[in-house]
Design a protein around this motif. Structure first.
Motif, PDB file in Angstrom:
ATOM      1  N   ASP A 281       5.252   9.159  -3.980  1.00  0.00           N
ATOM      2  CA  ASP A 281       4.846   7.540  -4.591  1.00  0.00           C
ATOM      3  C   ASP A 281       5.055   7.730  -6.303  1.00  0.00           C
TER       4      ASP A 281
ATOM      5  N   GLU B 103       0.788  -1.180   0.046  1.00  0.00           N
ATOM      6  CA  GLU B 103      -0.036   0.215   0.070  1.00  0.00           C
ATOM      7  C   GLU B 103       0.733   1.090  -0.023  1.00  0.00           C
ATOM      8  N   ARG B 104       0.336   2.464  -0.380  1.00  0.00           N
ATOM      9  CA  ARG B 104       0.952   3.659  -0.568  1.00  0.00           C
ATOM     10  C   ARG B 104       0.354   4.618   0.582  1.00  0.00           C
TER      11      ARG B 104
ATOM     12  N   HIS C 180       4.541   4.187   0.781  1.00  0.00           N
ATOM     13  CA  HIS C 180       5.317   2.758   1.331  1.00  0.00           C
ATOM     14  C   HIS C 180       6.135   3.296   2.536  1.00  0.00           C
TER      15      HIS C 180
END
Length: 280
Positions: A167, A132-133, A135
């Motif tokens: 990201d 998931e972001r 990170h």
């Protein structure tokens, strides 16, 4: 197990700078004598690999699992000017997950001059698309520079300070140049640069007359698999003290990668004894 490590623990300013920019420069991280010796080792590896793989004189050499190639490379595992910074950033539950030599000869004299870096990216492999972001910080790398890279034409590494928090790569105002905010990392031989693996970075292009020589040592949490190895050869581990064995992926029990005991992570005990504090 060197008490002189304590002289090089991270300051609040260094921790703040690393968190904000994503990198730290450590000048004279290795002595001129050690740099000379490491450069000779790198040259020998380079010559052997070029012969083995039929690599041309202007082609970049990328050699993984370098740490096992010579005992002197084991000295970099816990280099006193760098190792305390590593544990102050990542903590005590760490390992070496990659050792990577890059030898980048000059481009041919008639090569086209290209202003863009040679491939902007974040390090990390599958965690990049699978996690998931934003990170989390899983690892960082140390680049040990064995040649002077004091001009961008030496193939200077390019990076975007602060981009470890992004990201997506920043946009380009000029499509023929690097992303906005990019800088050349200009360093003298013997310098170490720590950088967050999430940092957006790129190799520059070598239009000089000198081979660019750099060794990357990457450190991660022990519950990640090593990229260099699953099990380090026993003959390598036998040469090492307990803390180096930890860094090379050794442990007492398989549970210790997720639920380490003090026997799995001697670095934890060393820090507690020598700094007078317990780390969670």
């Amino acid at each position: 197990m060197d008490s002189s490590w304590l002289e090089y623990c991270a300051t609040e300013e260094q921790l703040r700078a690393f968190n904000d920019t994503g990198y730290l420069v450590v000048e004279d991280a290795i002595s001129p004598e050690m740099t000379d010796a490491l450069e000779k080792i790198a040259d020998c590896i380079d010559a052997a690999e070029r012969t083995k793989n039929g690599l041309g004189p202007h082609k970049l050499l990328s050699k993984f699992r370098t740490v096992i190639e010579d005992d002197l490379l084991l000295e970099l595992l816990d280099n006193k000017k760098v190792f305390p910074l590593l544990w102050d950033i990542l903590g005590w539950n760490i390992q070496l997950y990659i050792s990577h030599l890059i030898m980048y000869p000059p481009e041919p004299s008639d090569a086209e001059r290209i202003r863009k870096g040679a491939g902007w990216h974040q390090d990390g492999g599958r965690p990049i698309p699978e996690m998931e972001r934003p990170h989390p910080r899983l690892s960082l790398k140390v680049s040990y520079w064995l040649s002077d890279v004091t001009h961008r034409d030496n193939g200077a590494m390019r990076l975007i300070p602060g981009s470890h928090k992004l990201d997506k790569i920043p946009p380009r105002s000029d499509p023929e140049s690097d992303p906005d905010g990019a800088m050349d990392l200009l360093v003298k031989r013997g310098t170490a640069v720590l950088f967050d693996r999430r940092m957006w970075h790129s190799r520059g292009r070598n239009y000089s007359d000198v081979t660019r020589k750099v060794l990357f040592m990457g450190y991660s949490y022990r519950w990640l698999r090593g990229l260099d190895y699953n099990l380090m050869p026993e003959e390598i581990l036998e040469k090492c003290d307990p803390i180096r064995r930890q860094l090379l992926g050794d442990g007492v029990d398989i549970k210790g990668w997720w639920q380490p005991t003090d026997a799995d992570v001697p670095l934890k005990t060393w820090i507690a004894e020598h700094r007078g504090q317990e780390y969670v």
